[in-house]
Write a protein that holds these residues in place. Structure first.
Motif, PDB file in Angstrom:
ATOM      1  N   HIS A  25       0.811  -1.219   0.000  1.00 44.31           N
ATOM      2  CA  HIS A  25       0.000   0.000   0.000  1.00 44.31           C
ATOM      3  C   HIS A  25       0.843   1.267   0.000  1.00 44.31           C
ATOM      4  O   HIS A  25       0.318   2.353   0.239  1.00 44.31           O
ATOM      5  N   PHE A  37      -3.345  -0.114  -4.261  1.00 44.80           N
ATOM      6  CA  PHE A  37      -2.263  -0.995  -3.834  1.00 44.80           C
ATOM      7  C   PHE A  37      -1.775  -1.808  -5.015  1.00 44.80           C
ATOM      8  O   PHE A  37      -2.404  -1.850  -6.063  1.00 44.80           O
ATOM      9  N   SER A 108       0.365  -8.121   3.955  1.00 40.49           N
ATOM     10  CA  SER A 108      -0.003  -6.791   3.501  1.00 40.49           C
ATOM     11  C   SER A 108       0.963  -5.815   4.168  1.00 40.49           C
ATOM     12  O   SER A 108       1.052  -5.770   5.397  1.00 40.49           O
ATOM     13  N   GLU A 111       0.826  -0.634   5.321  1.00 39.23           N
ATOM     14  CA  GLU A 111      -0.582  -0.313   5.567  1.00 39.23           C
ATOM     15  C   GLU A 111      -0.768   1.089   6.131  1.00 39.23           C
ATOM     16  O   GLU A 111      -1.892   1.581   6.165  1.00 39.23           O
ATOM     17  N   LYS A 114      -2.464   2.709   3.471  1.00 40.99           N
ATOM     18  CA  LYS A 114      -3.655   2.013   2.951  1.00 40.99           C
ATOM     19  C   LYS A 114      -4.866   2.945   2.955  1.00 40.99           C
ATOM     20  O   LYS A 114      -5.099   3.674   3.901  1.00 40.99           O
ATOM     21  N   HIS A 126      -0.106  -8.537   8.678  1.00 45.66           N
ATOM     22  CA  HIS A 126      -0.310  -7.113   8.405  1.00 45.66           C
ATOM     23  C   HIS A 126       0.836  -6.321   9.016  1.00 45.66           C
ATOM     24  O   HIS A 126       1.194  -6.531  10.172  1.00 45.66           O
TER      25      HIS A 126
END
Length: 132
Positions: A25, A37, A108, A111, A114, A126
């Motif tokens: 992201h 993203f 991910s 973030e 994000k 995450h």
């Protein structure tokens, strides 16, 4: 498996599976993809056969590592990537497989950038920044 750009000039043949699928992201990936993203699957270099002519753009990633994007000089599709953080791997943009059954990301990252309305489903790792 085969990945290709929009016009078909640039492609990659993949001969091994991967479990290294990353949703990023960071603002650079947002600009690179034109979406909120980017998702890249990383493969061992020996499992990827590239064909066609790519133009390259290299930059310093938010992690501080060099990140090189190989894209089609004809249609502009970003297809392949190399990162100093993964020197023996080649990343392939997941969208270039055009496979709705492609596996989901395992992590991910970045973030902190994000978009508030984006939700990454599933039980994945995450990270507010890069994986450290």
């Amino acid at each position: 498996m085969r990945a290709s750009c929009q016009c078909g000039q640039l492609s990659a043949e993949i001969t091994a599976p991967t479990d290294q699928i990353v949703a990023c992201h960071c603002h650079a990936c947002q600009r690179r993809t034109g979406s909120p993203f980017g998702i890249i699957a990383y493969y061992p270099g020996e499992a990827v056969r590239l064909s066609g002519t790519a133009k390259e753009y290299s930059r310093e990633a938010d992690s501080g590592n060099r990140f090189t994007n190989g894209f089609c000089a004809d249609c502009g599709t970003s297809l392949r990537f190399r990162s100093e953080a993964k020197p023996d791997a080649i990343g392939i943009a997941v969208g270039t497989f055009a496979d709705p059954d492609f596996p989901a990301p395992v992590r991910s990252v970045w973030e902190s950038g994000k978009h508030a309305w984006v939700t990454i489903p599933g039980e994945i790792q995450h990270f507010p920044e890069g994986r450290r």
